[in-house]
Enzyme design. Structure first.
Site, short mmCIF file in Angstrom:
data_model
loop_
_atom_site.label_atom_id
_atom_site.label_comp_id
_atom_site.label_asym_id
_atom_site.label_seq_id
_atom_site.Cartn_x
_atom_site.Cartn_y
_atom_site.Cartn_z
N SER A 186 0.76 -0.83 -0.03
CA SER A 186 0.34 0.43 0.00
C SER A 186 0.41 1.45 -0.09
O SER A 186 2.09 1.12 -0.03
CB SER A 186 -0.91 -0.24 1.35
OG SER A 186 -0.51 0.33 2.37
N GLY A 236 -9.24 -6.36 3.42
CA GLY A 236 -9.19 -7.22 2.12
C GLY A 236 -9.52 -6.50 1.07
O GLY A 236 -9.19 -7.07 -0.31
N GLY A 238 -6.60 -4.54 -0.95
CA GLY A 238 -5.71 -4.89 -1.41
C GLY A 238 -4.54 -6.34 -1.50
O GLY A 238 -4.71 -6.81 -2.71
N ASP A 239 -5.76 -7.17 -0.41
CA ASP A 239 -6.12 -9.02 -0.54
C ASP A 239 -7.13 -9.00 -2.31
O ASP A 239 -5.83 -9.70 -2.92
CB ASP A 239 -5.97 -9.61 0.03
CG ASP A 239 -5.88 -9.02 1.83
OD1 ASP A 239 -4.73 -8.32 1.56
OD2 ASP A 239 -6.55 -8.75 2.49
N ASN A 263 -7.63 -3.61 -9.20
CA ASN A 263 -8.31 -2.80 -8.91
C ASN A 263 -9.44 -3.00 -8.64
O ASN A 263 -10.49 -2.52 -8.44
CB ASN A 263 -7.99 -0.96 -9.79
CG ASN A 263 -6.79 -0.82 -9.48
OD1 ASN A 263 -5.98 -0.90 -8.41
ND2 ASN A 263 -6.04 0.33 -10.35
#
Length: 338
Positions: A186, A236, A238-239, A263
């Protein structure tokens, strides 16, 4: 930029596509001192949700305690003497989310990982369960390894378990960065590494929430646009992004196009508490657009010129998704979110 994983090694038995390594967790969401939800957590759970929904074959190595509460498609290893890893996320309208690890299961050892070959490995620990020797084993058996930096740089307060970050150079994993293919972070986590140094060793992907993401490799820097979303819970996201990225790579997309899929899945996840249930019509539209994009790229050498068009064509599919909510654990009972 057309960096993609190398083709799988030719063996008598075709290798399984993706290996996910990271523990399942119990996530507890707390607002103003009140528990508002308990859900299945852990990066591995969000990533496998994306891969399974996208029909990408994967194996998952995870450890839990005997108290594990959820039925999952990829059964974990049960450590009978341990509790399942638990994270408490504290939300306050006046402050950012505060995350605490209040219980921790066993780490994942090299011996827990099969000796089979995989196209892509994903080191996605959240609670300190990935060891340097475990990542080394993944590098040995996977053609490409994608690492979420949170698996490497998180440390936990000795009293309250508050999550803090250390510099990558101090993590004990720095010597392995030249052996991996992708490092995802991130924008906050990226402050704990030297991006210019890391991009010379692997492809670095930095996510910035509603601003999309940025891809760094040796020669290029690419901004990948976001999809609009109404954030409910960032847990979650970003996962799911990393899961979508890997889906794109498995499908043969180049990195910017694969990141666009990341994205998309991340934007859906932030609109839910816990794991989203992806709309089947949306998933089919995304698959159709991915196939269309692959054909387009095969006919043209100027892939980047059409990247904005790919985003524009994915957007209607993204908003085909209806916000189906997962089951939540409330007062010991699974129920629908009202």
């Amino acid at each position: 930029m057309t960096l993609t994983p190398p083709p799988p090694q030719q063996t008598p038995t075709s290798p399984r596509r993706v290996l996910i390594v990271g523990n399942y967790c119990h996530d507890v969401l707390i607002q103003n001192g009140t528990v508002v939800a308990e859900t299945l957590g852990g990066a591995a759970s969000f990533i496998s949700n994306v891969l399974d929904s996208s029909s990408v074959s994967c194996d998952l190595i995870s450890k839990v305690g005997r108290d594990f509460k959820y039925d999952v498609a990829h059964p974990p290893i049960v450590a009978p003497e341990k509790e399942t890893t638990v994270f408490e996320a504290y939300f306050d309208l006046a402050a950012d989310r505060v995350l605490k690890r209040v219980a921790a299961c066993d780490p994942i050892l090299p011996s827990d990982i099969p000796d089979s070959r995989f196209d892509i490995g994903m080191a996605v620990g959240v609670g300190g369960e990935i060891l340097p020797e475990t990542l080394e084993k993944m590098v040995e058996i996977c053609d490409v390894v994608a690492v979420d930096i949170q698996a490497l740089i998180r440390v936990f307060g000795p009293v309250d378990g508050a999550v803090k970050l250390v510099d990558l150079k101090e993590s004990g994993f720095r010597h392995l960065m030249g052996k991996i293919g992708f490092l995802k972070a991130s924008s906050d986590e990226a402050l704990f590494m030297d991006v210019e140094e890391m991009r010379r060793l692997c492809c670095v992907v930095v996510t910035s929430g509603e601003k999309g993401c940025r891809i760094y490799d040796k020669d290029d820097e690419t901004v990948v646009p976001p999809f609009l979303a109404k954030q409910v819970d960032p847990t979650g996201a970003g996962d799911s992004f990393l899961g979508g990225l890997v889906v794109g790579l498995v499908e043969g997309l180049d990195v910017p196009d694969a990141a666009l899929l990341g994205n998309l899945f991340g934007s859906i996840t932030v609109e839910h508490i816990g794991q989203p249930k992806f709309d089947s019509v949306m998933l089919q539209k995304v698959k159709d657009e991915v196939q269309r994009r692959k054909k387009q790229c095969n006919l043209s050498s100027s892939h980047n010129n059409d990247h904005d068009e790919f985003h524009a064509r994915l957007s209607p599919a993204r908003f085909q998704h209806s916000p189906l909510q997962p089951k939540l654990l409330v007062n010991g009972h699974l129920c629908d979110r009202s």
